[in-house]
Design a protein around this motif. Structure first.
Motif, PDB file in Angstrom:
ATOM      1  N   LEU A 107       0.825  -1.207   0.000  1.00  0.00           N
ATOM      2  CA  LEU A 107       0.000   0.000   0.000  1.00  0.00           C
ATOM      3  C   LEU A 107       0.861   1.260   0.000  1.00  0.00           C
ATOM      4  O   LEU A 107       0.556   2.239  -0.680  1.00  0.00           O
ATOM      5  N   ILE A 108       1.945   1.245   0.773  1.00  0.00           N
ATOM      6  CA  ILE A 108       2.844   2.408   0.821  1.00  0.00           C
ATOM      7  C   ILE A 108       3.533   2.595  -0.524  1.00  0.00           C
ATOM      8  O   ILE A 108       3.611   3.710  -1.055  1.00  0.00           O
ATOM      9  N   GLU A 109       4.009   1.492  -1.110  1.00  0.00           N
ATOM     10  CA  GLU A 109       4.689   1.569  -2.405  1.00  0.00           C
ATOM     11  C   GLU A 109       3.760   2.047  -3.515  1.00  0.00           C
ATOM     12  O   GLU A 109       4.212   2.657  -4.492  1.00  0.00           O
ATOM     13  N   SER A 110       2.477   1.758  -3.387  1.00  0.00           N
ATOM     14  CA  SER A 110       1.517   2.080  -4.442  1.00  0.00           C
ATOM     15  C   SER A 110       1.035   3.523  -4.379  1.00  0.00           C
ATOM     16  O   SER A 110       0.204   3.929  -5.192  1.00  0.00           O
ATOM     17  N   THR A 111       1.535   4.287  -3.441  1.00  0.00           N
ATOM     18  CA  THR A 111       1.134   5.687  -3.301  1.00  0.00           C
ATOM     19  C   THR A 111       1.500   6.475  -4.562  1.00  0.00           C
ATOM     20  O   THR A 111       2.604   6.329  -5.103  1.00  0.00           O
ATOM     21  N   GLN A 112       0.585   7.294  -5.028  1.00  0.00           N
ATOM     22  CA  GLN A 112       0.806   8.100  -6.222  1.00  0.00           C
ATOM     23  C   GLN A 112       1.276   9.501  -5.848  1.00  0.00           C
ATOM     24  O   GLN A 112       0.648  10.180  -5.032  1.00  0.00           O
ATOM     25  N   ASP A 113       2.400   9.925  -6.444  1.00  0.00           N
ATOM     26  CA  ASP A 113       2.908  11.295  -6.273  1.00  0.00           C
ATOM     27  C   ASP A 113       3.112  11.683  -4.815  1.00  0.00           C
ATOM     28  O   ASP A 113       2.899  12.836  -4.419  1.00  0.00           O
ATOM     29  N   GLY A 114       3.501  10.717  -3.986  1.00  0.00           N
ATOM     30  CA  GLY A 114       3.789  11.011  -2.590  1.00  0.00           C
ATOM     31  C   GLY A 114       2.573  11.293  -1.747  1.00  0.00           C
ATOM     32  O   GLY A 114       2.700  11.692  -0.583  1.00  0.00           O
ATOM     33  N   ASP A 115       1.364  11.098  -2.302  1.00  0.00           N
ATOM     34  CA  ASP A 115       0.125  11.383  -1.561  1.00  0.00           C
ATOM     35  C   ASP A 115      -0.289  10.134  -0.786  1.00  0.00           C
ATOM     36  O   ASP A 115      -1.008   9.277  -1.294  1.00  0.00           O
ATOM     37  N   VAL A 116       0.179  10.026   0.459  1.00  0.00           N
ATOM     38  CA  VAL A 116      -0.032   8.818   1.253  1.00  0.00           C
ATOM     39  C   VAL A 116      -1.454   8.793   1.797  1.00  0.00           C
ATOM     40  O   VAL A 116      -1.859   9.660   2.585  1.00  0.00           O
ATOM     41  N   LYS A 117      -2.242   7.797   1.367  1.00  0.00           N
ATOM     42  CA  LYS A 117      -3.602   7.607   1.874  1.00  0.00           C
ATOM     43  C   LYS A 117      -3.756   6.144   2.270  1.00  0.00           C
ATOM     44  O   LYS A 117      -4.016   5.283   1.427  1.00  0.00           O
ATOM     45  N   LEU A 118      -3.545   5.886   3.548  1.00  0.00           N
ATOM     46  CA  LEU A 118      -3.653   4.518   4.057  1.00  0.00           C
ATOM     47  C   LEU A 118      -5.017   4.253   4.691  1.00  0.00           C
ATOM     48  O   LEU A 118      -5.321   3.103   5.008  1.00  0.00           O
ATOM     49  N   TYR A 119      -5.807   5.292   4.893  1.00  0.00           N
ATOM     50  CA  TYR A 119      -7.157   5.161   5.462  1.00  0.00           C
ATOM     51  C   TYR A 119      -7.113   4.353   6.760  1.00  0.00           C
ATOM     52  O   TYR A 119      -7.679   3.268   6.873  1.00  0.00           O
ATOM     53  N   LEU A 120      -6.442   4.929   7.732  1.00  0.00           N
ATOM     54  CA  LEU A 120      -6.215   4.231   9.000  1.00  0.00           C
ATOM     55  C   LEU A 120      -7.332   4.454  10.017  1.00  0.00           C
ATOM     56  O   LEU A 120      -7.293   3.871  11.100  1.00  0.00           O
ATOM     57  N   SER A 121      -8.297   5.300   9.683  1.00  0.00           N
ATOM     58  CA  SER A 121      -9.424   5.493  10.603  1.00  0.00           C
ATOM     59  C   SER A 121     -10.563   4.555  10.220  1.00  0.00           C
ATOM     60  O   SER A 121     -10.737   4.207   9.041  1.00  0.00           O
ATOM     61  N   LEU A 122     -11.341   4.126  11.201  1.00  0.00           N
ATOM     62  CA  LEU A 122     -12.482   3.251  10.961  1.00  0.00           C
ATOM     63  C   LEU A 122     -13.740   4.087  10.720  1.00  0.00           C
ATOM     64  O   LEU A 122     -13.842   5.230  11.187  1.00  0.00           O
ATOM     65  N   HIS A 123     -14.679   3.520  10.000  1.00  0.00           N
ATOM     66  CA  HIS A 123     -15.942   4.218   9.747  1.00  0.00           C
ATOM     67  C   HIS A 123     -16.713   4.384  11.062  1.00  0.00           C
ATOM     68  O   HIS A 123     -16.617   3.566  11.976  1.00  0.00           O
ATOM     69  N   ASP A 124     -17.518   5.433  11.131  1.00  0.00           N
ATOM     70  CA  ASP A 124     -18.290   5.710  12.346  1.00  0.00           C
ATOM     71  C   ASP A 124     -19.252   4.581  12.686  1.00  0.00           C
ATOM     72  O   ASP A 124     -19.582   4.365  13.862  1.00  0.00           O
ATOM     73  N   SER A 125     -19.691   3.870  11.661  1.00  0.00           N
ATOM     74  CA  SER A 125     -20.658   2.786  11.888  1.00  0.00           C
ATOM     75  C   SER A 125     -20.014   1.532  12.476  1.00  0.00           C
ATOM     76  O   SER A 125     -20.716   0.613  12.892  1.00  0.00           O
ATOM     77  N   GLU A 126     -18.670   1.508  12.499  1.00  0.00           N
ATOM     78  CA  GLU A 126     -17.961   0.314  12.985  1.00  0.00           C
ATOM     79  C   GLU A 126     -18.048   0.227  14.505  1.00  0.00           C
ATOM     80  O   GLU A 126     -17.883   1.223  15.213  1.00  0.00           O
ATOM     81  N   SER A 127     -18.293  -0.979  14.983  1.00  0.00           N
ATOM     82  CA  SER A 127     -18.331  -1.224  16.429  1.00  0.00           C
ATOM     83  C   SER A 127     -16.904  -1.398  16.940  1.00  0.00           C
ATOM     84  O   SER A 127     -16.234  -2.383  16.603  1.00  0.00           O
ATOM     85  N   ILE A 128     -16.436  -0.441  17.722  1.00  0.00           N
ATOM     86  CA  ILE A 128     -15.038  -0.433  18.163  1.00  0.00           C
ATOM     87  C   ILE A 128     -14.965  -0.679  19.663  1.00  0.00           C
ATOM     88  O   ILE A 128     -15.635   0.012  20.432  1.00  0.00           O
ATOM     89  N   PRO A 129     -14.179  -1.669  20.096  1.00  0.00           N
ATOM     90  CA  PRO A 129     -14.017  -1.909  21.541  1.00  0.00           C
ATOM     91  C   PRO A 129     -13.315  -0.722  22.209  1.00  0.00           C
ATOM     92  O   PRO A 129     -12.110  -0.519  22.050  1.00  0.00           O
ATOM     93  N   ILE A 130     -14.071   0.066  22.950  1.00  0.00           N
ATOM     94  CA  ILE A 130     -13.533   1.276  23.574  1.00  0.00           C
ATOM     95  C   ILE A 130     -12.442   0.933  24.586  1.00  0.00           C
ATOM     96  O   ILE A 130     -11.473   1.675  24.754  1.00  0.00           O
ATOM     97  N   ASN A 131     -12.567  -0.228  25.262  1.00  0.00           N
ATOM     98  CA  ASN A 131     -11.584  -0.575  26.287  1.00  0.00           C
ATOM     99  C   ASN A 131     -10.209  -0.855  25.704  1.00  0.00           C
ATOM    100  O   ASN A 131      -9.212  -0.883  26.423  1.00  0.00           O
ATOM    101  N   ILE A 132     -10.145  -1.089  24.383  1.00  0.00           N
ATOM    102  CA  ILE A 132      -8.848  -1.341  23.745  1.00  0.00           C
ATOM    103  C   ILE A 132      -8.336  -0.086  23.051  1.00  0.00           C
ATOM    104  O   ILE A 132      -7.203   0.346  23.268  1.00  0.00           O
ATOM    105  N   LEU A 133      -9.156   0.498  22.218  1.00  0.00           N
ATOM    106  CA  LEU A 133      -8.704   1.646  21.421  1.00  0.00           C
ATOM    107  C   LEU A 133      -8.776   2.950  22.200  1.00  0.00           C
ATOM    108  O   LEU A 133      -7.874   3.790  22.109  1.00  0.00           O
ATOM    109  N   GLY A 134      -9.837   3.122  23.005  1.00  0.00           N
ATOM    110  CA  GLY A 134      -9.991   4.378  23.730  1.00  0.00           C
ATOM    111  C   GLY A 134     -10.070   5.544  22.773  1.00  0.00           C
ATOM    112  O   GLY A 134     -10.734   5.484  21.735  1.00  0.00           O
TER     113      GLY A 134
END
Length: 706
Positions: A107-134
């Motif tokens: 994914l890092i190698e496939s970045t175009q023109d140095g524009d790094v988009k790894l999409y590291l945030s989860l969607h708001d609709s995702e159920s996230i364990p608060i006790n782990i991620l906080g």
């Protein structure tokens, strides 16, 4: 991913689901199945490449990279909570790390023109364990657990490969720097590096300490656990190696190190990887805009070159600060503060053993330049040959070294030469022979004499090959610092010093004559004459400074150390004619006059002997030794004693960040797509760097003060 149907738990189905366009919930048991995928599952290399390309396409919608990183962090947390537990726990974590590494790197190698988009945030609709991620980001959670595991879990036969794979994961995660230009800008995106910088001070100090301890202790591959396997194609070749996975290292390293262990006992993959990670961490600085300055209002680009220098600054680096404040660990005298405690004695010995490698040279430079505690420790050691002999041998073999390595080695010598006790101490150590010096048999040469010989040899090499002004200046500055403290300089070193003056004087005369001849030819053309004067005068001015500096070095020896250096007197007397053309030269006459004061004194003592026939070398030398005792400096003009110091500019990132990554990529065992690299010209071989660029960069990064 293919026409053939696949059952739900096969490697192809699991990987296909991971890279597909249907999002898999974070809470699904799919992630456990994927991350615990058996290493011997068949997945041909072509399919794996296709999978990586599909993930690039679909990750924005599925956020599967963020999800696999989240589960990786959970696996590491489990591994730390069951420390000392069954090996299966660590093997599951190894699976998770290497499969994550494969896709993250692509994914890092496939970045175009140095524009790094790894999409590291989860969607708001995702159920996230608060006790782990906080309230943490995914990248912060992952980096915290990776760094915490490295820092707190001991390297053992059970954890060895997990440690190694985590270090390689760190390299992949931090490789977003390769996509940035050499000038740091506000648009640079390095999420994992920024997350590493955001960790608390105690963890940062623990990581720096553990990485250096790994480097010092050099853990060996546990041969009894060399049976890890991986994905294979039909020819039994490593698929993951082809896509640059660190996982290939896990499998192949045990066998390669079994083969080479008898010939290279110092090699250790964990030690090497630990140093690579440390060098990347300590040299990272994020470009920030000053408070109150608006990029939008001023309508400028967010690259640092476009922003006014006074309106940008670089963030503090906690890893660099931790290294700079590291102190010596003495058993029974350890305090509970957050400063890194290191066994300086073991670090000193390890560096001496490893200085043939360029990364070790850069680590030694970083320690001496930034850590006053370690510098002081080195200067009081009585066995300085442990460090100096490998450095001098590397400089002797300059043709096989990169320009950058030569610079680092010379700057190390300059830093050490700033201390008078160092300059005096190196003349107290002597060696029966120097086996690697081939041009001449050096018998009972002191370390100081050898250092002067090698520095002069480096100047000669630079004149004929690199022709770099800054390299010349650094060599001469070091010689100038050493000069007042020279003690019993060897005959060969003394001869080389006078020969250096002769060589530079010939070059100076050649340039002066060439300038005069061209000026005569261009007499009728005022424009051409003016251009010639400017071009020729610049180079002539440089050699004027070099020649004057060599004369100052000789003067310093004669002024402050003549009685204990009869060989220097002999060398000057033997070649006294080389000084004659400069006796009345307005820019050199004062220094040459001092040399002739010495010559007149010793020539008159020889004339007083009135011996018949020719003088033998031994007879001349005996007269010099006897009269050195009665020599008085009264008739000499005393010049201010030279003292040069090395100063690093406050933000030398444009040199060090590309340099570190070139070293890492040339040694880490996996390749990065050259077409994606913006940090340095990737079309050049990593071991070759344009000397002009390096010289200009060092001029900006470093300076000499006298």
């Amino acid at each position: 991913m293919g026409a053939a149907p696949s059952t739900p738990d096969t490697a192809e189905h699991l990987v296909g689901t991971f890279v597909g366009d249907d999002p898999v919930p974070l809470s699904s048991d799919f992630w456990q199945k994927l991350l615990e995928l058996p290493f011997d599952a068949e997945l041909p290399s072509q399919r794996l490449h296709q999978a990586c390309q599909l993930l690039v396409k679909n990750n924005r919608n599925t956020r599967h990279l963020a999800k696999i990183l989240f589960h990786l962090a959970c696996y590491l947390q489990e591994s730390m909570s069951t420390s000392g537990g069954p090996p299966l726990v660590y093997e599951k974590a190894v699976n998770a790390v290497y499969i994550t590494s494969v896709f993250l790197k692509h994914l890092i190698e496939s970045t175009q023109d140095g524009d790094v988009k790894l999409y590291l945030s989860l969607h708001d609709s995702e159920s996230i364990p608060i006790n782990i991620l906080g309230d943490q980001t995914i990248e912060n959670l992952v980096m915290r657990n990776v760094l915490k595991f490295i820092a707190t879990v001991d390297v053992s036969p059970d954890t060895y490969f997990l440690h190694l794979e985590l270090l390689n994961f760190m390299i992949f995660a931090m490789s977003t720097q390769l996509l940035c230009g050499p000038s740091r800008g506000l648009n640079d995106v390095n999420p994992f590096l920024d997350a590493a910088m955001a960790q608390d001070g105690h963890l940062v100090s623990s990581v720096v300490c553990k990485l250096l301890l790994n480097y010092i202790t050099r853990p060996r591959v546990p041969f009894n656990r060399a049976s890890y396997s991986i994905f294979y194609d039909g020819n039994q070749n490593s698929v993951l190696k082809r896509v640059g996975s660190a996982a290939a290292n896990i499998v192949l390293l045990p066998f390669s190190y079994l083969i080479s262990s008898s010939s290279d006992a110092s090699r250790s993959p964990i030690a090497d990887s630990s140093l690579h990670v440390l060098l990347v961490l300590i040299h990272y600085h994020k470009c920030l805009v000053s408070e109150g300055y608006s990029v939008m209002e001023n309508q400028v680009s967010t690259t640092s070159d476009s922003l006014p220098k006074e309106n940008t600054y670089f963030s503090d680096n906690p890893y660099c600060r931790a290294l700079e404040h590291a102190t010596d660990y003495i058993e029974g005298n350890a305090h509970s503060d957050q400063h890194v405690k290191l066994p300086f004695a073991l670090l000193f010995d390890t560096l001496g053993m490893c200085l043939a490698d360029e990364t070790a040279v850069l680590l030694l430079y970083s320690l001496l330049q930034g850590n006053s505690n370690f510098l002081e420790y080195v200067l009081v050691r009585t066995d300085l040959d442990t460090l100096l002999l490998p450095i001098l041998e590397a400089l002797y073999d300059a043709r096989r070294r990169t320009a950058n390595q030569i610079y680092m080695l010379l700057i190390i010598l300059l830093i050490l030469s700033q201390d008078s006790s160092f300059n005096a101490g190196i003349h107290k150590l002597s060696f029966p022979t120097v086996p690697w010096y081939k041009e001449r048999l050096l018998l009972q040469s002191s370390l100081g004499s050898l250092m002067i010989i090698i520095l002069i040899r480096t100047i000669q090499y630079n004149l004929s090959n690199l022709r770099d002004v800054y390299l010349h200046t650094t060599c001469l500055a070091t010689l100038a610092n050493m000069a007042p403290h020279v003690h019993h300089l060897s005959a060969y070193a003394s001869q080389r010093l006078v020969s250096l003056f002769h060589m530079l004087s010939r070059k100076y005369k050649k340039l002066a004559d060439l300038r005069d001849n061209k000026l005569n030819i261009a007499e009728t053309n005022s424009i051409e004459r003016s251009s010639l004067v400017e071009d020729m005068s610049a180079e002539l001015h440089i050699y004027t400074d070099f020649l004057r500096l060599v004369l100052e070095i000789i003067n310093a020896i004669l002024t402050y150390a003549l009685p204990r250096n009869p060989e220097v007197v002999y060398a000057i007397m033997h070649k006294q004619e080389v000084f004659q053309p400069f006796k009345n030269h307005p820019q050199f006459n004062e220094h040459v006059e001092n040399i002739y004061t010495v010559l007149d004194f010793f020539n008159s003592r020889m004339d007083a002997q009135r011996m018949d026939g020719d003088w033998s070398v031994n007879e001349v030398f005996q007269v010099i030794i006897v009269n050195c005792r009665s020599w008085r400096v009264d008739g000499m003009k005393i010049f201010t004693q030279l003292h040069f110091t090395y100063e690093q500019e406050s933000h030398p990132e444009e040199f060090f960040i590309p340099y570190v990554w070139q070293l890492v990529l040339s040694r880490c065992g996996f390749k990065f797509d050259a077409g994606a690299i913006k940090l340095f010209p990737a079309y050049l071989p990593t071991e070759k760097i344009d000397n002009g660029v390096v010289g200009n960069t060092l001029q900006n990064a470093d300076s000499l003060s006298r």
